[in-house]
Design an enzyme around this catalytic site. Structure first.
Site, PDB file in Angstrom:
ATOM      1  N   HIS A 116      25.597  33.074 -44.598  1.00  0.00           N
ATOM      2  CA  HIS A 116      24.254  32.799 -44.072  1.00  0.00           C
ATOM      3  C   HIS A 116      23.828  31.419 -44.530  1.00  0.00           C
ATOM      4  O   HIS A 116      23.992  31.067 -45.702  1.00  0.00           O
ATOM      5  CB  HIS A 116      23.239  33.836 -44.570  1.00  0.00           C
ATOM      6  N   SER A 128      13.699  38.409 -47.117  1.00  0.00           N
ATOM      7  CA  SER A 128      13.861  38.384 -45.661  1.00  0.00           C
ATOM      8  C   SER A 128      15.336  38.197 -45.292  1.00  0.00           C
ATOM      9  O   SER A 128      15.911  38.958 -44.499  1.00  0.00           O
ATOM     10  CB  SER A 128      13.006  37.241 -45.095  1.00  0.00           C
TER      11      SER A 128
HETATM   12  N1  URA Z   1      15.265  32.713 -42.649  1.00  0.00           N
HETATM   13  C1  URA Z   1      14.955  34.022 -42.690  1.00  0.00           C
HETATM   14  O1  URA Z   1      15.647  34.870 -42.138  1.00  0.00           O
HETATM   15  N2  URA Z   1      13.847  34.374 -43.371  1.00  0.00           N
HETATM   16  C2  URA Z   1      13.058  33.486 -44.017  1.00  0.00           C
HETATM   17  O2  URA Z   1      12.089  33.882 -44.628  1.00  0.00           O
HETATM   18  C3  URA Z   1      13.403  32.119 -43.945  1.00  0.00           C
HETATM   19  C4  URA Z   1      14.519  31.762 -43.256  1.00  0.00           C
END
Ligand code: URA
Length: 424
Positions: free
Chosen positions: A82, A183
């Site tokens: 990611h 998140s």
């Molecule tokens: N990407 C995400 O998935 N969540 C965030 O809070 C910031 C970037």
């Protein structure tokens, strides 16, 4: 329980109990907590943060708000990556098929771009016929057969994040380390991957420009991964200047294909190979990503991945009807090209969206012709600006008006990978 009690407690710097956090996340997911109360609590968290215990409970509740995918039937080891997002960050397009060609299964569930950073799905959708939506069975079958999937996250993957992210986006509550970490990690943990490599960006084009904040975000996410049984490593990488030469959807696909063919810009290849080595290690595979890239097997995996999702890997990519030029205002050596300015220019040309529901242009973007360390004369072309809508050009030029630093001396070479963060 009452949302006002939670807001007041957090506003005053008190810790929330586990029960309060679980109640809040469940209420947000079910839509029983009004947006204004949820937003008020988010703003209190931006100011007061979350303790380690609060963050652990918050993240666990977000994961449990939906389904955690079970990838245990796959023979290949699973490992994903990611990135916190940047300008010209097309690494996933090269990395996903490359690591699949090394023997892993890469279950990359991605999002669309918002603001100046591009989204992986928007880039892939520049390919004729390619579709982002897969059923769970299609996703699993493709992971088994090809080893590489880039697809849209399904609605039942950490649905609490969908609600919270949409609220944060419009209430100035994105830039919080615990909120960003929970998140990202809730979605990646729910995706079912056994290993995860994080590319945490710093510099002007990153979500958190300050490297110290990037380091703290990386440490927080690595800790959350570990707590949920996902082997997680992070690299902190430079996003002060764009990665590669292209920023914009079809332009980035073309550059990714060049890298898969053994060419492509050196910085893109360096970051991709560093992340690939980490992923191969986490997956316990004995493969050298540089060798696999040179062998053409990563390109074979790319073609199979694109075709499995309805795309035609041989189809020509769309091109813009207008190509304008951005030229050097003075002679000298390029010391820096500001990533954020290039990202905003690409966005204004049509490559990105201002609101979630906006369409993006596949052809719009910026293609650099000169980079850091190049000698230029006044009037030389620094970049091409691509768009189908010439009325967008003045605003793109304006975004680039102070993006270029021209000096008399050669700049220091860029240090692309600043540090590696593992669970301590
Ligand atoms: N990407 C995400 O998935 N969540 C965030 O809070 C910031 C970037």
């Amino acid at each position: 329980m009452n949302a006002v009690d939670l807001i007041v407690a957090k506003r005053d710097g008190d810790e929330l109990s586990d029960e309060q956090i679980i109640w809040f996340i469940n209420g947000v997911t079910a839509g029983t907590i009004p947006a204004e109360q949820a937003a008020a609590l988010l703003m209190a968290i931006v100011w007061r943060s979350l303790s380690a215990r609060e963050l652990a409970t918050w993240t666990a509740a977000m994961i449990e708000s939906g389904q955690r995918l079970d990838l245990s039937s796959l023979v290949r080891p699973t490992v994903d990556k990611h990135s916190t997002g940047g300008v010209g960050d097309k690494v996933s397009l090269v990395l996903c098929p490359l690591v699949a060609a090394c023997g892993a299964a890469v279950p990359q569930l991605s999002g669309r771009g918002l603001g100046h950073t591009g989204g992986t799905l928007d880039k892939m959708e520049a390919i004729a016929g390619w579709r982002a939506e897969l059923s769970y069975d299609q996703f699993l079958a493709q992971l088994g057969e090809v080893g590489a999937v880039i697809a849209a996250a399904t609605a039942d993957l950490a649905p609490a994040d969908r609600v919270l992210y949409a609220l944060r986006d419009v209430t100035g509550t994105v830039a919080s380390i615990p909120l960003i970490a929970s998140s990202i990690m809730s979605k990646k943990i729910a995706e079912g991957t056994a290993g995860l490599v994080l590319d945490v960006k710093f510099g002007s084009g990153a979500f958190l420009p300050d490297p110290a904040m990037g380091q703290e975000l990386a440490r927080t996410m690595v800790g959350l991964g570990h707590a949920h049984g996902v082997d997680t490593v992070a690299l902190l990488t430079d996003m002060d200047q764009p990665l590669g030469l292209a920023a914009g959807n079809a332009l980035e696909v073309a550059e990714s294909v060049e890298a898969l063919a053994g060419g492509g810009p050196a910085d893109l290849v360096e970051v991709t190979l560093a992340l690939a080595r980490e992923m191969v290690d986490l997956a316990g595979l004995d493969a050298d990503p540089a060798e696999v890239l040179a062998s053409g097997r990563a390109m074979d995996a790319w073609r199979a991945m694109v075709a499995a999702q309805g795309g035609d890997p041989s189809a020509p990519l769309p091109v813009a009807s207008e190509v304008d030029q951005w030229t050097a205002p003075a002679s000298g050596i390029i010391g820096r090209i500001d990533a954020l300015s290039v990202g905003v220019a690409a966005w204004r040309l049509g490559a990105g969206r201002a609101r979630k529901e906006d369409d993006v242009s596949a052809v719009a973007g910026v293609k650099l012709r000169r980079v850091h360390g190049d000698r230029v004369a006044a009037g030389d072309v620094i970049a091409e600006l691509h768009t189908d809508d010439p009325s967008r050009l003045p605003a793109a030029h304006e975004a680039l008006s102070s993006a270029l630093t021209v000096t008399d001396t050669s700049p220091e070479p860029r240090r692309l990978i600043a540090s590696r963060i593992t669970y301590a």
